[in-house]
Write a protein that holds these residues in place. Structure first.
Motif, mmCIF file in Angstrom:
data_model
loop_
_atom_site.group_PDB
_atom_site.id
_atom_site.type_symbol
_atom_site.label_atom_id
_atom_site.label_comp_id
_atom_site.label_asym_id
_atom_site.label_seq_id
_atom_site.Cartn_x
_atom_site.Cartn_y
_atom_site.Cartn_z
ATOM 1 N N ARG A 149 0.842 -1.202 0.000
ATOM 2 C CA ARG A 149 0.000 0.000 0.000
ATOM 3 C C ARG A 149 0.885 1.263 0.000
ATOM 4 O O ARG A 149 0.624 2.224 -0.708
ATOM 5 C CB ARG A 149 -0.922 0.010 1.229
ATOM 6 N N LEU A 150 1.955 1.171 0.804
ATOM 7 C CA LEU A 150 2.888 2.302 0.859
ATOM 8 C C LEU A 150 3.461 2.577 -0.531
ATOM 9 O O LEU A 150 3.513 3.718 -1.001
ATOM 10 C CB LEU A 150 4.012 1.983 1.848
ATOM 11 N N ILE A 151 3.869 1.515 -1.203
ATOM 12 C CA ILE A 151 4.447 1.686 -2.545
ATOM 13 C C ILE A 151 3.400 2.217 -3.514
ATOM 14 O O ILE A 151 3.666 3.129 -4.308
ATOM 15 C CB ILE A 151 5.091 0.369 -3.011
ATOM 16 N N ASP A 152 2.151 1.695 -3.407
ATOM 17 C CA ASP A 152 1.076 2.214 -4.260
ATOM 18 C C ASP A 152 0.885 3.714 -4.027
ATOM 19 O O ASP A 152 0.767 4.490 -4.976
ATOM 20 C CB ASP A 152 -0.245 1.492 -3.962
ATOM 21 N N ASP A 153 0.849 4.094 -2.725
ATOM 22 C CA ASP A 153 0.659 5.505 -2.389
ATOM 23 C C ASP A 153 1.765 6.367 -2.975
ATOM 24 O O ASP A 153 1.525 7.429 -3.547
ATOM 25 C CB ASP A 153 0.624 5.694 -0.867
ATOM 26 N N LEU A 154 3.006 5.876 -2.789
ATOM 27 C CA LEU A 154 4.154 6.649 -3.296
ATOM 28 C C LEU A 154 4.071 6.821 -4.801
ATOM 29 O O LEU A 154 4.292 7.907 -5.347
ATOM 30 C CB LEU A 154 5.460 5.935 -2.938
ATOM 31 N N MET A 155 3.699 5.706 -5.476
ATOM 32 C CA MET A 155 3.585 5.741 -6.934
ATOM 33 C C MET A 155 2.525 6.759 -7.334
ATOM 34 O O MET A 155 2.719 7.578 -8.231
ATOM 35 C CB MET A 155 3.169 4.370 -7.485
ATOM 36 N N GLN A 156 1.372 6.686 -6.591
ATOM 37 C CA GLN A 156 0.286 7.574 -6.965
ATOM 38 C C GLN A 156 0.660 9.039 -6.737
ATOM 39 O O GLN A 156 0.393 9.907 -7.554
ATOM 40 C CB GLN A 156 -0.973 7.228 -6.187
ATOM 41 N N LEU A 157 1.316 9.268 -5.592
ATOM 42 C CA LEU A 157 1.722 10.639 -5.278
ATOM 43 C C LEU A 157 2.670 11.180 -6.355
ATOM 44 O O LEU A 157 2.541 12.315 -6.830
ATOM 45 C CB LEU A 157 2.420 10.647 -3.922
ATOM 46 N N SER A 158 3.611 10.352 -6.757
ATOM 47 C CA SER A 158 4.560 10.829 -7.761
ATOM 48 C C SER A 158 3.859 11.045 -9.101
ATOM 49 O O SER A 158 4.164 11.982 -9.821
ATOM 50 C CB SER A 158 5.761 9.901 -7.870
ATOM 51 N N LYS A 159 2.849 10.169 -9.399
ATOM 52 C CA LYS A 159 2.086 10.366 -10.643
ATOM 53 C C LYS A 159 1.307 11.685 -10.571
ATOM 54 O O LYS A 159 1.270 12.462 -11.520
ATOM 55 C CB LYS A 159 1.102 9.218 -10.855
ATOM 56 N N LEU A 160 0.698 11.918 -9.389
ATOM 57 C CA LEU A 160 -0.083 13.153 -9.219
ATOM 58 C C LEU A 160 0.816 14.376 -9.361
ATOM 59 O O LEU A 160 0.483 15.336 -10.034
ATOM 60 C CB LEU A 160 -0.735 13.172 -7.832
ATOM 61 N N GLN A 161 1.982 14.299 -8.721
ATOM 62 C CA GLN A 161 2.865 15.469 -8.746
ATOM 63 C C GLN A 161 3.461 15.713 -10.120
ATOM 64 O O GLN A 161 3.703 16.850 -10.492
ATOM 65 C CB GLN A 161 3.961 15.313 -7.706
ATOM 66 N N SER A 162 3.701 14.631 -10.874
ATOM 67 C CA SER A 162 4.271 14.842 -12.202
ATOM 68 C C SER A 162 3.181 15.092 -13.239
ATOM 69 O O SER A 162 3.459 15.294 -14.402
ATOM 70 C CB SER A 162 5.122 13.644 -12.601
ATOM 71 N N GLY A 163 1.900 15.061 -12.801
ATOM 72 C CA GLY A 163 0.800 15.341 -13.719
ATOM 73 C C GLY A 163 0.470 14.178 -14.630
ATOM 74 O O GLY A 163 -0.196 14.341 -15.644
#
Ligand code: ATP
Ligand code: MG
Length: 598
Positions: free
Chosen positions: A419-433
């Motif tokens: 879940r942590l890795i999913d969150d990190l992935m999602q956050l980075s996707k969100l931040q990079s647009g």
């Protein structure tokens, strides 16, 4: 007029020229006049001498009375008053004086012997002679006394003092002086007018040159005059045009350069070889505007830091660039001081470039913190799993029941890790647009019903009460993204349950509601849990931020930052109101469908 040097010079030269002319004329005149006057006087005296010679011959023959001869020869006063107009002298063939004017009675005949022998040879003599007894220069004319047979019987001689002969000289000199006196004013007047004619355009040219030196290039010298003065005028005008052109080009260039320097976000300061400030830009002033000044020194007024100026002096004296950073209370600066050199390579000062690297420093720190946080969050479940796997491998866990429990924990930690890795992935996707946040008009009806259903049972399991404070059927259409809104609601509701359960194992209350504010639908999740202190509230939306680090088992601190990224990405807001010990309300906005205003 007194100011014009040229005028004075010309006047002086004219006067000098006239005086020299007069002087040389007088000298030349004096030099040649003696000969000329001697000849003139001699010519005048010659017939009189011939007359005397005839009379003397008669006298010698007894034909003329002594008294008559005396009367003829006598001179009282000026020679010109006498009958012959000269002193007279008669000698016989032996050179003895027979007759004479009383003035010449005792004259020494010795100096005249040369002339006399020429006369005795039948010559007529005209010359100048110095008579010792009389102490006078004389014009002397002599002619032979000839008898009936043509034999020379003696000599008749006439003398006129040179002074008397030259008397005319004086009047000539006065005439010269008179003409000088008459000519001089005319000469001066002509010179004055001529010089004025020359000086006037020169003066206007001088004024034009002074005006040009003062920066007025619109002024023009008089170039209409003929000759050199006109040429000088047009040269001056050409110079003015060229200078004006060059200076305006330079000015444009300088202004452009100035604008570039002033427009830079980096601060710039330039110093000369002595370290005195020559230029600086507004950005530099801004960088140091909040620093206190303790010195009147111009350098310390601009940059109130002694060490910076020491570095400038070092760059100047050593000729090497200096690089350093400067920590101010509110920012971090990077300073590069480079020595400058002129075209010949001689030192010409130094320039310092001041960049504000606070932002990049902060970014760098965030990046380091991020790595540290991620590693920490990953290590926690990994350490837990290792602590369980190792005893199992070593056969330490004997009972099946314990082993089962271990497996459960390992599974939970694995899920937590993924879940942590999913969150990190999602956050980075969100931040990079890279995560599509497309919005469309949607109804929240089903979504809210599903969520309510799910959390009513989740809350009940946790011994809490879940209330739905709005009727999903009444909820207006919004422009949003259903999947993402569900994600945000899950994050908020999960937190509400988590952080209420810690504070109230019994009597926990959670509510989901909505209200219309301006042209937005505001959804909120309220709980009566531990609450968040005002000091922590601004940070709960930061990545990895957890209010109570001891509750690290409850989460990794990414949920709210994901929610915030999602909402901001759709142009919406999320915020929190909370009182510690009483509970929190997280709320976020959604644009109402049909509302054109943002
Ligand atoms: P994650 O959600 O990633 O599992 P998390 O819940 O700790 O971990 P966030 O959801 O981002 O992280 O919440 C950040 C912090 O804000 C929490 O650690 C908690 O201290 C505080 N917090 C969040 N929601 C509440 C709430 N409803 N009541 C009290 N504190 C809260
Ligand atoms: Mg959370």
């Amino acid at each position: 007029m007194r100011k014009s040097v040229l005028m004075r010079r010309v006047f002086g030269m004219v006067i000098l020229a006239v005086l020299l002319t007069v002087l040389f004329t007088a000298l030349a005149y004096t030099a040649i006049s003696r000969t000329v006057f001697t000849r003139l006087k001699a010519n005048e005296l010659l017939p009189k001498a011939q007359l005397l010679s005839r009379l003397a011959y008669r006298y010698q023959q007894g034909g003329v009375a002594q008294e008559l001869m005396d009367a003829i020869l006598e001179v009282s006063g000026e020679t010109s008053d006498s009958i012959l107009g000269a002193y007279a002298l008669v000698v016989n063939r032996n050179g003895q004086m027979i007759l004479s004017s009383s003035f010449l009675e005792n004259v020494n005949l010795e100096p005249l012997s040369g002339y006399m022998s020429r006369i005795f040879n039948g010559e007529q003599v005209a010359a100048s002679a110095y008579l010792q007894n009389t102490r006078m220069d004389m014009v002397c004319v002599g002619t032979p006394i000839v008898d009936a047979s043509g034999q020379v019987q003696g000599a008749a001689m006439l003398f006129v003092p040179m002074v008397e002969a030259m008397a005319a000289m004086g009047s000539l000199n006065s005439a010269l002086l008179l003409s000088l006196a008459l000519v001089m004013p005319f000469m001066l007047l002509l010179t004055f007018m001529g010089t004025k004619y020359v000086v006037k355009p020169l003066k206007t040219m001088r004024d034009a040159a002074i005006a040009m030196a003062n920066g007025d290039f619109s002024i023009r010298a008089d170039d209409t005059q003929r000759g050199e003065i006109g040429q000088l005028g047009s040269s001056l005008n050409f110079l003015a045009r060229e200078l004006s052109h060059n200076i305006s080009e330079l000015t444009v260039e300088r202004n452009r350069f100035r604008q570039i320097i002033d427009g830079l976000s980096e601060g710039i300061v330039a110093v000369d070889t002595l370290g005195n400030i020559t230029h600086h830009n507004p950005a530099l002033v801004q960088l140091f505007e909040r620093q206190a000044r303790h010195s009147d020194d111009a350098r310390m007024q601009l940059i109130p830091d002694e060490s910076v100026w020491e570095d400038f002096d070092r760059a100047l004296s050593e000729g090497n660039p200096v690089m350093r950073s400067l920590n101010l209370p509110d920012r971090v600066l990077r300073i590069i001081i480079s020595p400058l050199a002129d075209e010949e390579g001689h030192p010409a000062g130094a320039v310092g470039l001041f960049s504000d690297i606070t932002q990049s420093e902060r970014l760098e720190r965030t990046r380091r913190d991020y790595v540290a946080n991620v590693s920490h969050e990953m290590r926690t479940p990994l350490t837990a799993m290792r602590a369980l796997v190792e005893p199992m491998r070593d056969g330490m866990v004997k009972s099946e029941q314990a082993r089962q429990r271990y497996y459960d924990i390992i599974l939970r930690e694995t899920l937590r890790l993924s879940r942590l890795i999913d969150d990190l992935m999602q956050l980075s996707k969100l931040q990079s647009g890279n995560l599509a946040l497309t919005t469309e008009p949607i109804s929240l009806n089903t979504l809210l019903q599903d969520i309510a259903e799910k959390y009513r049972s989740t809350a009940a399991e946790a011994g809490m009460e879940f209330t739905m404070e709005l009727d999903p059927g009444q909820c207006p259409m919004v422009v949003s993204n259903a999947d993402r809104i569900e994600q945000v609601l899950v994050i908020l509701l999960d937190n509400a349950i988590k952080y209420t359960k810690v504070a109230r194992p019994e009597g926990g209350k959670i509510a989901l509601g909505g209200r219309i504010e301006k042209n937005r639908l505001v959804l909120f999740v309220r709980d009566n849990g531990i609450g968040i202190s005002p000091a922590d509230q601004p940070y709960v939306f930061d990545r990895f931020y957890k209010v109570d680090k001891s509750h690290s088992g409850l989460g990794s601190g990414l949920g709210l930052s994901i929610a915030k990224e999602i909402l901001n990405g759709m142009g919406e807001n999320i915020d929190v109101k909370s009182t510690p010990g009483e509970g929190s309300e997280f709320y976020f906005t959604m644009k109402l469908a049909g509302e054109d205003r943002p």
